[in-house]
Design an enzyme around this catalytic site. Structure first.
Site, short mmCIF file in Angstrom:
data_model
loop_
_atom_site.label_atom_id
_atom_site.label_comp_id
_atom_site.label_asym_id
_atom_site.label_seq_id
_atom_site.Cartn_x
_atom_site.Cartn_y
_atom_site.Cartn_z
N ASN A 197 -11.57 5.50 2.78
CA ASN A 197 -12.93 5.21 2.67
C ASN A 197 -13.64 5.23 4.22
O ASN A 197 -14.78 5.97 4.12
CB ASN A 197 -13.45 4.11 1.90
CG ASN A 197 -13.02 4.12 0.42
OD1 ASN A 197 -12.60 5.10 0.00
ND2 ASN A 197 -12.77 2.76 -0.09
N GLU A 202 -7.13 8.14 8.58
CA GLU A 202 -6.57 8.99 7.67
C GLU A 202 -7.57 10.26 7.52
O GLU A 202 -8.46 10.38 6.88
CB GLU A 202 -6.57 8.49 6.36
CG GLU A 202 -5.68 7.26 6.25
CD GLU A 202 -5.51 6.69 5.22
OE1 GLU A 202 -5.68 7.30 3.92
OE2 GLU A 202 -4.93 5.49 4.84
N GLY A 209 -8.50 3.25 7.11
CA GLY A 209 -8.51 3.26 5.56
C GLY A 209 -8.98 4.58 4.95
O GLY A 209 -9.80 5.53 5.88
#
Length: 484
Positions: A128, A168, A126
């Site tokens: 974060n 990511e 993700g």
């Protein structure tokens, strides 16, 4: 003929009748027991599990999830403990049953008991989570090998069907150039381990040309992944400092920031269409502007936030539709036929002189994108995320959903108003078959394996239903003839 001889002569026929009746009953039970979408395409539904903490009608629990509207669900997110080279829960109280937790893992995977069609994966990563720790992990053979074994054990311990890699992104955000090659090694080694246990392996893939070029060896990772979940959104946002569309279906020929460009580019690079799953956003991007609130107007700072998601520059579809449903709110909306996007804007604030703008996907946008995905013979679509659909059914349904379909004269009747976007996906998938009127090709397996637990075990569910129906009919015709 004596009564005894007559009965003995009828006995085999009686047993045959009983056998056929039992077979017919089993066939009908199979039809009645079917769960999931009534088509053979993939519908991958991400659930952002922190949505449970949202206020009031924005709070989303696993109990709100409708398994019949998805073929796959991805529980987002787990994290990476780089010190142990191990996957870990990011919210043990929400995810696990230990220490009197809520047991989210068990609740989600438990849905398979009543919905056997459903595949449940756990996503790691993700936005974060960043990129640096993943870069460190894949660069070290020992750490990578330890992670592969541990994550396989973790997935099986909690009864998940697979893992979704949501790094990511390789080479980006404090990543290293070697990430591109090392990510291939990670997918290869996970594939080898997962094949021993029949597990799915998927990955969320960035959609911008820059990320695709720098982060992924598309042809190689396609060999090892069952599906590539393409994140076809966030093409524009308040970070651009001007109003732009979140997820335009098309754009000018020289503009790589569109859904069509991303999909066409990945296909050109060697991604098999039967492994590509096109992402659809159940949210919009927000802007504040002192100009007139039109496309490309200069925007001021970060975009405004919604009452439920409470994230700068972001508005869930449930927040958007509730805002626009208020007839006294002063909001107006405009459809862009070139991009299949909606731009909605507020009246000017008398104190700040700002106009709030949101660009988003409506039901019509979703239907058009599904039609595009089907025209490209893709595996299906995925959504980020189901918890920002109008899952409570608070809003009025759009009336123009199939305005751009040539063969649809009226929208199908729905039994429920909730999940309007997700229901549109399943409707549009079935309607697209008639709209396109082109036979499905057989996948080319010369270079890529059949996706595990996907195409092979979901081959034409609609045809299966027809076969069952024909089987039942044949049984009853035979019963009728024997009874004469």
């Amino acid at each position: 003929m004596t009564l005894r001889s007559r009965l003995s002569g009828e006995a085999p026929q009686l047993w045959l009748l009983l056998l056929l009746a039992s077979t017919a009953s089993s066939l009908w039970a199979s039809v009645a027991a079917r769960t999931g979408p009534l088509h053979d395409k993939v519908v991958v539904c991400y659930v952002s599990t922190w949505a449970v903490y949202r206020p009031e009608q924005g709070a989303y629990a696993i109990e709100n999830f409708d398994p019949n509207l998805c073929t796959h669900v991805v529980y987002a997110f787990a994290g990476l403990d780089i010190t142990q080279a191990a996957i870990k829960s990011l919210d043990p109280w929400q995810d696990l049953k230990e220490e009197y937790g809520k047991g989210g893992y068990e609740k989600m995977t438990g849905l398979k008991r009543s919905h056997p069609h459903l595949k449940v994966s756990l996503a790691i990563g993700g936005w974060n989570e960043g990129s640096a720790n993943y870069s460190t992990l894949v660069a070290n053979n020992l750490l990578r090998g330890r992670f592969v074994k541990q994550v396989s054990s973790f997935i099986r311990k909690y009864n998940f069907d697979g893992l979704d890699l949501d790094w990511e992104y390789p080479t980006q955000r404090k990543g290293k150039p070697a990430d591109r090659e090392n990510f291939v090694l990670l997918t290869k080694e996970l594939r080898e381990e997962f094949d021993e246990h029949g597990l799915l392996l998927t990955s969320a893939i960035g959609a911008s040309k820059k990320v695709i070029d720098e982060a992924y060896d598309v042809r190689q990772i396609s060999r090892y992944l069952d599906y590539l979940h393409i994140m076809c959104y966030d093409y524009h946002g308040s970070w651009d400092r001007r109003v732009g569309y979140n997820a335009p279906l098309t754009a000018p020929a020289d503009d790589p920031l569109s859904v069509k460009f991303s999909i066409d580019y990945l296909l050109k690079l060697g991604a098999p269409p039967e492994k590509l799953v096109m992402g659809l956003p159940f949210y919009g991007r927000t802007f504040k502007t002192l100009a007139s609130g039109f496309l490309n107007d200069v925007s001021e700072g970060v975009g405004f936030k919604g009452p439920y998601t409470r994230e700068d520059g972001f508005l869930g579809y449930n927040e958007i539709c509730q805002t626009l449903s208020n007839q006294t709110s002063g909001w107006t909306r405009e459809w862009d036929p070139q991009t299949s996007q909606v731009l909605a804007k507020s009246e000017r604030n008398v104190f700040t002189q700002e106009i709030n703008v949101v660009t988003y996907d409506s039901s019509r946008s979703i239907a058009n994108k599904v039609l595009f995905a089907m025209s490209k013979r893709l595996a299906g679509v995925m959504v980020w995320s189901v918890d920002t659909d109008d899952f409570l059914g608070n809003c009025k349904l759009d009336e123009d959903t199939y305005e751009d379909f040539q063969k649809v004269t009226a929208a199908p009747k729905r039994s429920s108003q909730n999940y309007p976007l997700l229901r549109t996906i399943n409707e549009a998938t079935m309607l697209a078959v008639d709209e396109l009127a082109v036979p499905e090709p057989q996948p080319d397996d010369s270079e890529n394996e059949i996706p595990h637990g996907s195409i092979a075990d979901r081959k034409n569910a609609g045809a299966s239903m027809v076969s069952l129906g024909l089987g039942v009919t044949a049984v009853f015709m035979l019963l009728h003839r024997l009874a004469q």
